[in-house]
Design an enzyme around this catalytic site. Structure first.
Site, mmCIF file in Angstrom:
data_model
loop_
_atom_site.group_PDB
_atom_site.id
_atom_site.type_symbol
_atom_site.label_atom_id
_atom_site.label_comp_id
_atom_site.label_asym_id
_atom_site.label_seq_id
_atom_site.Cartn_x
_atom_site.Cartn_y
_atom_site.Cartn_z
ATOM 1 N N HIS A 1 75.386 24.713 -62.141
ATOM 2 C CA HIS A 1 76.091 25.206 -61.096
ATOM 3 C C HIS A 1 75.279 25.991 -59.755
ATOM 4 C CE1 HIS A 1 74.576 28.697 -63.065
ATOM 5 N NE2 HIS A 1 75.306 29.454 -62.047
ATOM 6 N N ASP A 2 74.169 25.731 -59.947
ATOM 7 C CA ASP A 2 73.195 26.584 -58.816
ATOM 8 C C ASP A 2 72.660 25.260 -57.914
ATOM 9 O OD1 ASP A 2 73.709 29.326 -59.086
ATOM 10 O OD2 ASP A 2 72.050 29.387 -60.635
ATOM 11 N N GLU B 1 67.347 33.191 -67.523
ATOM 12 C CA GLU B 1 67.345 32.558 -66.097
ATOM 13 C C GLU B 1 66.227 33.194 -65.411
ATOM 14 O OE1 GLU B 1 69.806 31.340 -62.356
ATOM 15 O OE2 GLU B 1 69.949 33.180 -63.205
ATOM 16 N N ASP C 1 77.983 33.626 -70.939
ATOM 17 C CA ASP C 1 76.939 34.044 -69.831
ATOM 18 C C ASP C 1 76.938 35.439 -69.832
ATOM 19 O OD1 ASP C 1 75.479 33.506 -67.380
ATOM 20 O OD2 ASP C 1 76.323 31.910 -66.986
ATOM 21 N N ASP D 1 71.770 35.766 -67.293
ATOM 22 C CA ASP D 1 71.610 35.551 -65.958
ATOM 23 C C ASP D 1 70.541 36.414 -65.217
ATOM 24 O OD1 ASP D 1 72.935 34.381 -63.418
ATOM 25 O OD2 ASP D 1 73.275 36.601 -62.901
#
Length: 558
Positions: free
Chosen positions: A329-330, A256, A99, A201
């Site tokens: 995870h979001d 993202e 990430d 990210d």
């Protein structure tokens, strides 16, 4: 036809390391735990691992506030065990993606600590430090997505710093060439070690409008967003990273992009000389039961989900590549959102089929492959996620009762996806021998990896079989896409077509019986059914009546 590339033919398993597997017995997931599960990950028939942040961090936002980009958080291990995991993954044919979080750092990163020492400090311009407009008045009216206003005051400097997320996540000033050089060095550090690429990210936020103007229209928790989302400079910065670093490695990048449209995504990922990313993660299909954010809930609407799926499939086809996912995870667990906890196995398989057979690179989130579901907590105080706490604060300020806000959190919190992985029916679900850092869903004796490994009817083995089918059949990777019954509120039906072959995917999103009739030119009784979530699969008058959350996949000659 799309040019073949390895990233188009892979599937990726996402690990949120803190909750994956505790290998050293301290109650926190770590890299020793990951190493012990590499054979399991490879057995899923995925081709890569994406690690949510492993770096040192104060954990204001659980790893997305980084204090050192070139090391491993002591909770997870060190660079030696990371290299062991990296080598072990590569030995099993698994690529590894890190990430990359460069919109912001932690306020405990040495750069930020230095930036606070004075306006003449060389690191001061690594961040957005500005004078206010008066006493207690920040430089503009932007909101933070996590914590009220987007500015924090420093009395020693008599200046404010910008933080689009938590106040412990100050935004980097990417307009500063020195910051961009730092990013390039971070990339080189990990790529030289052998990492295969990055998930980047909120990468569409890394450029801010010149002058940082105030927004004319105020929106709850979103004021000013137009001044730091998808600005032209983002493309310039990404093109620079690609030209100076990424083009020298056989690597992969996925960005993202919150609130992303296909037309905008193509400006980043369209095949050709201007391409700066390989894929873009979007959230549109995760808004079928909410408005923009999971916390603003509304009843699930299948037509909204299908519209998002189809829009991205049609508009990206032959131009750019899709990133496919239903969990990460979001977001809360998808069975609890779009499926049925009552029909967990049936709806879990159906949901998998709804996206795994689309065109794009599929991502599978830890626990998704065994059908993990939400874990409602009994008090707002038990939630650890900063975004949940902020959403609860806003909801309370709007007059919602504490009981109502708790119910929202139980359904919508990101913490639902961050409970400990359920490996067995043993102590703490096999996650750890000691008290875990966070809760284990009480259903772990029934829902766990061990119980599904040898069960041919398990969700786990459906994921394995579906991902192997994708590997073996180019139609899933390169075929075109046609949707049927777009107005149906119960059925999602799509067809893939490639080189004289067709794949028909039928998904029921209800427990109620629904009549399905095959499209013109398709005779179901003559076709090979390759997947289903019920044993007996009758066809009557070239159709059938669905059972609860039924799924069927047919493969045949065009």
């Amino acid at each position: 036809m799309e040019k073949k590339s390895w990233y188009k033919e892979m599937a990726v398993y996402q690990i949120w390391p803190r909750s994956f597997c505790d290998g050293n017995g301290d109650g926190i997931g770590d890299l020793w735990g990951v190493y012990s599960k590499l054979d399991y990950i490879a057995s899923l028939n995925v081709d890569g691992i994406w690690f949510s942040p492993l770096y040192p961090s104060p954990n204001s936002d659980y790893g997305y506030d980084i204090s050192d980009y070139r090391s491993i958080h002591p909770d997870y291990g060190d660079l030696d065990i990371f290299k062991k995991v990296l080598d072990g993954a590569h030995e099993r044919g698994l690529r590894v993606f890190m990430d990359l979080v460069v919109n912001h750092t932690s306020d405990e990163h040495p750069w930020f600590v230095e930036s606070k020492k004075g306006k003449d400090n060389p690191y001061h311009d690594y961040y957005y430090w500005r004078k206010g407009k008066g006493k207690n008045s920040p430089p503009n009216n932007w909101d933070s997505l996590f914590e009220g206003r987007a500015w924090e005051y420093d009395k020693d400097l008599d200046e404010w710093y910008l933080h689009v997320f938590s106040k412990k996540q100050p935004d980097l000033n990417m307009a500063n060439p020195k910051v961009r050089e730092e990013v390039k060095e971070i990339m080189r550090f990990w790529l030289d070690m052998g990492v295969d690429g990055f998930r980047e990210d909120v990468i569409t936020y890394i450029a801010k409008a010149e002058g940082l103007p105030s927004a004319k229209v105020k929106l709850p928790a979103a004021t000013g967003m137009q001044y730091y989302t998808n600005l032209p400079k983002v493309h310039d910065y990404l093109a620079e990273f690609k030209r100076d670093v990424l083009d020298f490695y056989d690597c992969f990048t996925v960005g993202e992009g919150p609130r992303m449209e296909p037309s905008v995504a193509l400006s980043y990922v369209k095949e050709g000389p201007d391409k700066v990313l390989d894929m873009m993660i979007n959230f549109a299909h995760m808004e079928a039961d909410c408005f923009i954010t999971d916390f603003l809930q509304r009843p699930f609407k299948l037509t909204k989900l299908k519209k998002a799926f189809t829009k991205w499939q049609k508009e990206m086809y032959g131009k750019g590549w899709n990133a496919l996912y239903l969990e990460n995870h979001d977001h809360p667990r998808v069975i609890s959102r779009y499926g049925s906890e009552k029909y967990r196995v049936e709806s879990g398989k159906m949901l998998a089929a709804s996206y795994l057979f689309q065109q794009g690179t599929p991502f599978v989130y830890q626990g998704q492959e065994i059908g993990m579901i939400n874990t409602p907590l009994s008090s707002l105080d038990e939630y650890k996620d900063i975004m949940t706490k902020n959403n609860a604060r806003i909801a309370r300020s709007l007059g919602l009762s504490k009981k109502t806000v708790l119910k929202l959190a139980q359904k919508a919190s990101r913490d639902n996806a961050r409970t400990c992985m359920q490996w067995s029916d043993g102590k703490n679900g096999g996650f750890s021998e000691t008290q875990p850092w966070f809760v284990v869903n009480p259903n772990y004796p029934e829902i766990n990896v061990e119980s599904q490994l040898d069960d041919p009817k398990s969700i786990l083995n459906f994921y394995r079989d579906a991902l192997q089918f994708r590997r073996d059949n180019p139609i899933v990777i390169y075929g075109d896409y046609t949707e049927y019954l777009p107005k149906s509120e119960q059925l999602y039906v799509y067809e893939r077509s490639y080189k004289g072959k067709k794949l028909l995917v039928i998904c029921s999103f209800t427990e109620k019986p629904v009549r399905f009739d095959a499209p013109d030119g398709v005779t179901l009784s003559e076709q090979a059914q390759v997947f289903g979530n019920y044993d007996a699969n009758f066809v009557i008058s070239n159709g059938f009546t669905t059972r609860p959350y039924e799924m069927r996949v047919y493969y045949f000659d065009a």
